[in-house]
Motif scaffolding. Structure first.
Motif, PDB file in Angstrom:
ATOM      1  N   GLU A  81       0.826  -1.215   0.000  1.00  0.00           N
ATOM      2  CA  GLU A  81       0.000   0.000   0.000  1.00  0.00           C
ATOM      3  C   GLU A  81       0.859   1.265   0.000  1.00  0.00           C
ATOM      4  OE1 GLU A  81      -4.177   1.619   1.593  1.00  0.00           O
ATOM      5  OE2 GLU A  81      -3.550  -0.432   1.990  1.00  0.00           O
ATOM      6  N   TRP A  84       2.785   1.524  -3.445  1.00  0.00           N
ATOM      7  CA  TRP A  84       1.905   1.945  -4.537  1.00  0.00           C
ATOM      8  C   TRP A  84       1.561   3.422  -4.412  1.00  0.00           C
ATOM      9  CZ3 TRP A  84       0.545   1.402  -9.214  1.00  0.00           C
ATOM     10  CH2 TRP A  84      -0.659   1.884  -9.703  1.00  0.00           C
ATOM     11  N   ASP A  85       1.171   3.844  -3.237  1.00  0.00           N
ATOM     12  CA  ASP A  85       0.824   5.247  -3.008  1.00  0.00           C
ATOM     13  C   ASP A  85       2.025   6.154  -3.307  1.00  0.00           C
ATOM     14  OD1 ASP A  85      -1.325   7.104  -1.598  1.00  0.00           O
ATOM     15  OD2 ASP A  85       0.643   7.666  -0.810  1.00  0.00           O
ATOM     16  N   ARG A 134      -1.715  -5.107  -8.151  1.00  0.00           N
ATOM     17  CA  ARG A 134      -2.886  -5.960  -8.404  1.00  0.00           C
ATOM     18  C   ARG A 134      -2.944  -7.102  -7.393  1.00  0.00           C
ATOM     19  NH1 ARG A 134      -1.020  -5.839 -13.972  1.00  0.00           N
ATOM     20  NH2 ARG A 134      -2.134  -4.159 -15.011  1.00  0.00           N
ATOM     21  N   GLY A 137      -4.411  -6.167  -4.313  1.00  0.00           N
ATOM     22  CA  GLY A 137      -5.779  -5.649  -4.397  1.00  0.00           C
ATOM     23  C   GLY A 137      -5.861  -4.129  -4.422  1.00  0.00           C
ATOM     24  N   LEU A 138      -4.756  -3.480  -4.811  1.00  0.00           N
ATOM     25  CA  LEU A 138      -4.704  -2.022  -4.785  1.00  0.00           C
ATOM     26  C   LEU A 138      -5.069  -1.372  -6.112  1.00  0.00           C
ATOM     27  CD1 LEU A 138      -1.369  -1.693  -2.807  1.00  0.00           C
ATOM     28  CD2 LEU A 138      -3.699  -1.372  -1.936  1.00  0.00           C
ATOM     29  N   VAL A 139      -5.148  -2.174  -7.151  1.00  0.00           N
ATOM     30  CA  VAL A 139      -5.421  -1.603  -8.474  1.00  0.00           C
ATOM     31  C   VAL A 139      -6.244  -2.590  -9.294  1.00  0.00           C
ATOM     32  CG1 VAL A 139      -3.278  -2.420  -9.559  1.00  0.00           C
ATOM     33  CG2 VAL A 139      -4.368  -0.363 -10.407  1.00  0.00           C
ATOM     34  N   ARG A 140      -7.103  -2.043 -10.109  1.00  0.00           N
ATOM     35  CA  ARG A 140      -7.961  -2.848 -10.980  1.00  0.00           C
ATOM     36  C   ARG A 140      -7.103  -3.710 -11.917  1.00  0.00           C
ATOM     37  NH1 ARG A 140     -12.512   0.615 -12.993  1.00  0.00           N
ATOM     38  NH2 ARG A 140     -12.194  -0.624 -14.852  1.00  0.00           N
ATOM     39  N   LEU A 179      -6.161   7.359  -7.071  1.00  0.00           N
ATOM     40  CA  LEU A 179      -5.768   6.206  -6.254  1.00  0.00           C
ATOM     41  C   LEU A 179      -6.991   5.437  -5.749  1.00  0.00           C
ATOM     42  CD1 LEU A 179      -2.753   7.693  -4.295  1.00  0.00           C
ATOM     43  CD2 LEU A 179      -2.701   5.658  -5.761  1.00  0.00           C
ATOM     44  N   ALA A 180      -7.983   6.157  -5.295  1.00  0.00           N
ATOM     45  CA  ALA A 180      -9.212   5.497  -4.820  1.00  0.00           C
ATOM     46  C   ALA A 180      -9.936   4.817  -5.971  1.00  0.00           C
ATOM     47  CB  ALA A 180     -10.124   6.511  -4.136  1.00  0.00           C
ATOM     48  N   ARG A 183      -8.611   1.316  -7.315  1.00  0.00           N
ATOM     49  CA  ARG A 183      -8.709   0.122  -6.454  1.00  0.00           C
ATOM     50  C   ARG A 183      -9.536  -0.966  -7.112  1.00  0.00           C
ATOM     51  NH1 ARG A 183      -6.560  -0.608  -1.553  1.00  0.00           N
ATOM     52  NH2 ARG A 183      -5.820   1.265  -0.558  1.00  0.00           N
ATOM     53  N   THR A 185     -12.250  -3.781  -7.444  1.00  0.00           N
ATOM     54  CA  THR A 185     -13.585  -3.841  -6.863  1.00  0.00           C
ATOM     55  C   THR A 185     -13.996  -5.273  -6.637  1.00  0.00           C
ATOM     56  OG1 THR A 185     -14.544  -3.719  -9.061  1.00  0.00           O
ATOM     57  CG2 THR A 185     -14.361  -1.667  -7.822  1.00  0.00           C
TER      58      THR A 185
END
Length: 185
Positions: A81, A84-85, A134, A137-140, A179-180, A183, A185
């Motif tokens: 996290e 990535w941020d 990915r 679970g931080l990015v589509r 960033l939000a 994420r 889904t």
């Protein structure tokens, strides 16, 4: 190359990068030379054409994006996290709008060999970061490396003075929104 000549060349690339991001790839080369503190003859000694300057700007930015990716890859397995941020925020500080302007000098099929190679290497490194994000679970799953880089470039383009004055935190806010929104889904 002598140290002073190398410094002037780097100053020209830095000035072009900033002006391309702010005004687009068709900015006057006189303005680039002036921003770098050199004469137009010095610009042309270093870059015989706008295309040569655009190539150098693209190569510099692609290198910065690749370095940011390598840094993120070094930490993404320990703290995905934060890695990535930090990576996305670092991209937001790289004048990526200048990359779009520099690459717009070429048709997609007409990239110079060095720029094409750097682009491929850079996008591969971005894909590795995306893969780590990915897995966490931080990015589509459907975000492509080029979409990420160009998207960040779009939201970080310099704003007109009135907009920057009225909404001074727009870019950091948009980075938060991106960033939000990225994420999984």
């Amino acid at each position: 190359m002598r140290a002073d000549a190398a410094r002037r060349r780097a100053d020209l690339v830095r000035a072009a990068r900033h002006l391309f991001a702010a005004e687009g790839g068709d900015v006057a080369l006189d303005a680039v030379a002036e921003a770098a503190g050199v004469g137009i003859a010095t610009l042309y000694r270093n870059f015989p054409s706008r295309l040569a300057l655009a190539d150098e700007v693209a190569l510099a930015i692609l290198e910065d994006v690749r370095e940011a990716a390598l840094t993120a890859l070094g930490t993404i397995s320990q703290d995905p996290e934060v890695a990535w941020d930090t990576y996305v925020r670092r991209l937001a500080g790289l004048d990526l709008g200048a990359l779009s302007a520099a690459l717009a000098e070429h048709l997609t099929d007409d990239l110079s060999a060095p720029v094409r190679t750097a682009q491929e290497q850079t996008l591969a490194s971005v894909e590795y970061v995306l893969a780590g994000a990915r897995r966490a679970g931080l990015v589509r799953h459907d975000l492509a490396p080029l979409e990420l880089v160009l998207g960040i470039g779009l939201i970080t383009r310099p704003l007109p003075a009135a907009v920057a004055r009225d909404v001074p935190d727009l870019v950091p806010r948009m980075v938060d929104v991106v960033l939000a929104g990225l994420r999984a889904t």
